[in-house]
Design an enzyme around this catalytic site. Sequence first.
Site, short mmCIF file in Angstrom:
data_model
loop_
_atom_site.label_atom_id
_atom_site.label_comp_id
_atom_site.label_asym_id
_atom_site.label_seq_id
_atom_site.Cartn_x
_atom_site.Cartn_y
_atom_site.Cartn_z
N GLU A 126 -5.28 -10.94 -2.03
CA GLU A 126 -5.57 -11.13 -3.44
C GLU A 126 -6.97 -11.71 -3.65
O GLU A 126 -7.73 -11.24 -4.52
CB GLU A 126 -4.52 -12.06 -4.06
CG GLU A 126 -4.80 -12.53 -5.48
CD GLU A 126 -4.78 -11.41 -6.51
OE1 GLU A 126 -5.14 -11.69 -7.67
OE2 GLU A 126 -4.42 -10.27 -6.17
N HIS A 147 6.72 11.03 -15.20
CA HIS A 147 5.53 11.19 -14.36
C HIS A 147 5.57 12.52 -13.61
O HIS A 147 4.53 13.19 -13.47
CB HIS A 147 5.43 10.02 -13.38
CG HIS A 147 4.20 10.05 -12.53
ND1 HIS A 147 2.93 10.10 -13.06
CD2 HIS A 147 4.04 10.04 -11.18
CE1 HIS A 147 2.04 10.10 -12.08
NE2 HIS A 147 2.68 10.08 -10.93
#
Length: 338
Positions: A71, A243
């Site tokens: 991160e 999708h």
Amino acid sequence: MIRKLAFFSLLLALFVVVLGAYVRLSDAGLGCPDWPGCYGHLSPHHAKEKILAAHAADTDGPVSMPKAWKEMVHRYLASFLGLLILIVAWLSLRRWRREGVTAAAPLLLVGIVIFQGMLGMWTVTLLLKPAIVTLHLLGGLAVLGTLTWIWMRESGVARHAAGFSLSLLARGALLLLVLQIALGGWVSTNYAALACPDFPTCQNSWLPGMDFENAFHVFRELGRTAEGEILPAAAMTAIHWAHRVGAIIVGAYLLMFAWRLMRYEELRGLALGLAFAVLLQISLGISNVVFSLPLAIAVAHNAVAALLVMLLVGINFRLRGVRAGAHMERIWNERLAA
């Protein structure tokens, strides 16, 4: 200097977008649950004790040393990218004052980057709300696309005097791609990638039971309905199924558009690249389902989406289209002459 900085920023932006996908898909988005630091520190190394304590309290949770480093490395690189973009904008403003060359695109990019930074903060502080995470993905691609445009302009890339219809097709292709990527981001941020574990059917049905009302409600928590209840499986199915249908529609449009571009010799390289990228992207999407979402394939699926954005922005740049008004005026004049 602007051209060189734009090119380096473009490469870095592509890497940051792909790295962001890797962070999200490896469940490291909350590896440091505060912002901009990590437990108030500059790096996970300085927050080691707090990270280890959080991991010991919940070994299956989002906090661990590897996740924290993933991160924070993403944040470091994104911050450096933002600094480079500020320099590009500053140099562009200086040239505008000196030579009168427009600095609109670099200044627009600065605005996008500022908003993208806010989305990055909200992604953490609002605990991965699907709408925020999806917007963060689209913001990264907006940065990538704008940098592509700036680099091509600064490089003096030749532009093709396309007709209005071809330019309109190119803009439609980019718009459809963005909508399909938004759907893909919604699948990923809602953890719905395996809601349909089989292919080509979904749950052994061509039309499974679906809950579209809860599936596409924007203002809700992760895994919850707008009323705070657990998000039903039928909603996850609807997200995934939409999708897939979008992939069929957008894939067919892009392949048709690539075939249309093949008529122009100077655009054939871009047309072939577009067709190859579309077929590769479809293959990766199918592989995600068939092989139960391997991390490498899922990240590659995001990377090819980013490359498609760059390709279509590049194609739109190359097609110096005729404005609709000028196009209609030409047609009217031809009719009068006839």
